[in-house]
Design an enzyme around this catalytic site. Structure first.
Site, PDB file in Angstrom:
ATOM      1  N   GLU A  47      15.157 -11.698   1.479  1.00 43.12           N
ATOM      2  CA  GLU A  47      16.451 -12.243   1.891  1.00 43.12           C
ATOM      3  C   GLU A  47      16.445 -12.608   3.372  1.00 43.12           C
ATOM      4  O   GLU A  47      16.987 -13.648   3.764  1.00 43.12           O
ATOM      5  CB  GLU A  47      17.565 -11.219   1.616  1.00 43.12           C
ATOM      6  CG  GLU A  47      17.751 -10.896   0.150  1.00 43.12           C
ATOM      7  CD  GLU A  47      16.972  -9.668  -0.294  1.00 43.12           C
ATOM      8  OE1 GLU A  47      17.511  -8.885  -1.086  1.00 43.12           O
ATOM      9  OE2 GLU A  47      15.817  -9.497   0.165  1.00 43.12           O
ATOM     10  N   CYS A  70      18.663  -4.589  -1.188  1.00 38.03           N
ATOM     11  CA  CYS A  70      18.589  -3.164  -0.860  1.00 38.03           C
ATOM     12  C   CYS A  70      19.760  -2.754   0.022  1.00 38.03           C
ATOM     13  O   CYS A  70      20.362  -3.571   0.722  1.00 38.03           O
ATOM     14  CB  CYS A  70      17.261  -2.832  -0.187  1.00 38.03           C
ATOM     15  SG  CYS A  70      17.035  -3.588   1.441  1.00 38.03           S
ATOM     16  N   ALA A 148     -14.132  -7.508 -21.011  1.00 38.79           N
ATOM     17  CA  ALA A 148     -14.747  -8.728 -21.517  1.00 38.79           C
ATOM     18  C   ALA A 148     -15.565  -8.359 -22.740  1.00 38.79           C
ATOM     19  O   ALA A 148     -16.243  -7.336 -22.762  1.00 38.79           O
ATOM     20  CB  ALA A 148     -15.642  -9.361 -20.449  1.00 38.79           C
ATOM     21  N   ALA A 157     -24.927  -5.895 -25.136  1.00 36.83           N
ATOM     22  CA  ALA A 157     -25.888  -6.004 -26.234  1.00 36.83           C
ATOM     23  C   ALA A 157     -26.488  -4.632 -26.543  1.00 36.83           C
ATOM     24  O   ALA A 157     -26.255  -3.652 -25.830  1.00 36.83           O
ATOM     25  CB  ALA A 157     -26.983  -6.995 -25.871  1.00 36.83           C
ATOM     26  N   ARG A 201     -13.491 -11.760  -4.076  1.00 31.15           N
ATOM     27  CA  ARG A 201     -14.215 -12.877  -3.482  1.00 31.15           C
ATOM     28  C   ARG A 201     -13.595 -14.185  -3.948  1.00 31.15           C
ATOM     29  O   ARG A 201     -13.071 -14.284  -5.050  1.00 31.15           O
ATOM     30  CB  ARG A 201     -15.698 -12.841  -3.884  1.00 31.15           C
ATOM     31  CG  ARG A 201     -16.439 -11.602  -3.419  1.00 31.15           C
ATOM     32  CD  ARG A 201     -17.941 -11.695  -3.695  1.00 31.15           C
ATOM     33  NE  ARG A 201     -18.246 -11.852  -5.119  1.00 31.15           N
ATOM     34  CZ  ARG A 201     -18.341 -10.836  -5.977  1.00 31.15           C
ATOM     35  NH1 ARG A 201     -18.147  -9.595  -5.559  1.00 31.15           N
ATOM     36  NH2 ARG A 201     -18.629 -11.059  -7.250  1.00 31.15           N
ATOM     37  N   THR A 285     -15.529   4.175 -22.420  1.00 34.00           N
ATOM     38  CA  THR A 285     -15.132   5.584 -22.366  1.00 34.00           C
ATOM     39  C   THR A 285     -13.937   5.783 -21.441  1.00 34.00           C
ATOM     40  O   THR A 285     -12.976   6.488 -21.778  1.00 34.00           O
ATOM     41  CB  THR A 285     -16.314   6.448 -21.894  1.00 34.00           C
ATOM     42  OG1 THR A 285     -17.411   6.281 -22.795  1.00 34.00           O
ATOM     43  CG2 THR A 285     -15.919   7.915 -21.856  1.00 34.00           C
ATOM     44  N   GLY A 288     -10.888   4.355 -23.061  1.00 30.23           N
ATOM     45  CA  GLY A 288     -10.435   5.224 -24.129  1.00 30.23           C
ATOM     46  C   GLY A 288      -9.654   6.419 -23.622  1.00 30.23           C
ATOM     47  O   GLY A 288      -8.652   6.830 -24.218  1.00 30.23           O
TER      48      GLY A 288
END
Length: 354
Positions: A47, A70, A148, A157, A201, A285, A288
């Protein structure tokens, strides 16, 4: 108000432990004469910035603010008084302030004869301020789990290789997530397997998040990239861990529960340090453990158009043994990022308090 919401988002990653707030001032004729947002903690609020831009044109005008102005004096003065002194005739805010130390601004304005009303685009404003609102309401940081995976749900893999599952656009997008977060967390498994850097970055002016390594036994090597000084780093270890090989490191010691550091013990301590938003970048892990603890507020998955057929799943050890106990999610966004698909979702059940 929608413009104010967009302005507020510019403060993501730099206002903690304060909320992100945007403000637009129109004059008595309804013409926009000032804009502002809360740019950094300790600096002027939205504001005040908008009123400075508006100058005398704010008198008799309207202020559109994403959060109730506020009503207290901290490192800056109360915004409700700044609006009164500027002669604003009407204040429209999106979300009420749930912080008892700062709320009451709308009542103060009304008592002084200013028309004040709330609720306009409340959902949109609260979505942009979800980290701060979570911290106020639950007393812990807002937690985003980012991962991902391939389309068949593999995070690596069978031989453990995982660079790179997703494409460069997705990896660049993760730096945006880091820049918006107060802290980024990985566990010991990710430290050993990937030696991550975790700093932001490619984003000019970004505030570096606190890099957190959760390593119960303090097995991290002094040469780890996370200790390079490019961004602040915190090592979270068990209370009896030997850290003599890490001189000068910022170390947080926590008690172990069944050999593990408690999720909410950690969140409590991070909240006390001013962390309001936490990005989980660890492995299955760690994810989880947070999910089992009811401490995942948002999930962002980057799904690559690839299949592996074997290898670790993106999530493990969440304490779910039957389909009836599955954590159900509400998908809030699904967009293509380069060659990948980014899905954002939130749990349909209420998050747990600490």
């Amino acid at each position: 108000m929608r413009r104010a919401v967009a302005l507020a988002a510019r403060g993501l990653g730099s206002t903690s432990p304060n909320p992100v707030v945007g403000c637009v001032i129109t004059d008595a004729a309804g013409t926009v004469v000032g804009e502002g947002w809360h740019e950094r903690a300790g600096g002027p609020h939205a504001e005040v910035n908008a009123l400075r831009a508006a100058g005398d044109a704010a008198r008799g005008g309207t202020a559109y603010v994403t959060l109730e102005p506020c009503n207290h004096t901290g490192r800056t003065g109360p915004c409700a008084q700044a609006l009164l002194q500027a002669g604003v005739a009407r204040v429209v805010y999106a979300a009420a302030d749930p912080n008892p130390q700062a709320s009451g601004g709308a009542a103060t304005l009304r008592a002084a004869g200013v028309a004040a009303e709330g609720g306009l685009l409340q959902a949109e404003a609260e979505a942009g301020n979800t980290a701060w609102l979570t911290s106020v309401r639950l007393g812990r940081p807002h937690v985003t789990w980012k991962y991902a995976a391939t389309l068949d749900g593999r995070s690596a893999a069978a031989d453990g290789s995982s660079r790179w599952i997703t494409g460069p656009d997705s990896r660049a997008d993760v730096h945006r997530l880091r820049a918006e977060a107060d802290a980024v967390l990985v566990g010991a498994g990710t430290l050993r397997a990937d030696d991550p850097h975790l700093a932001v970055r490619g984003i000019d002016g970004a505030t570096q998040p606190l890099r957190i390594a959760l390593d119960t036994r303090a097995g991290i090597l002094p040469t780890a990239r996370i200790l390079d000084g490019a961004a602040p780093t915190l090592l979270v270890v068990g209370e009896d861990a030997d850290t003599r090989h890490l001189p000068g490191a910022d170390v947080l010691r926590l008690p172990l529960r069944d050999g593990r550091i408690g999720v909410h013990d950690l969140l409590d301590r991070l909240h006390a340090r001013g962390v309001r938003s936490l990005l989980l970048e660890g492995g299955p892990t760690l994810a989880g453990a947070f999910l089992e603890g009811g401490a995942v507020d948002r999930v962002i998955g980057y799904l690559a158009p690839a299949l592996l057929g074997a290898g670790p799943a993106a999530l493990a050890g969440a304490g779910i043994t039957t389909i009836a106990h599955a954590v159900r999610l509400d998908i809030t966004e699904a967009v293509r990022v380069g060659t990948d698909l980014r899905i954002t979702a939130v749990p349909t059940t209420a998050p747990k308090e600490h």
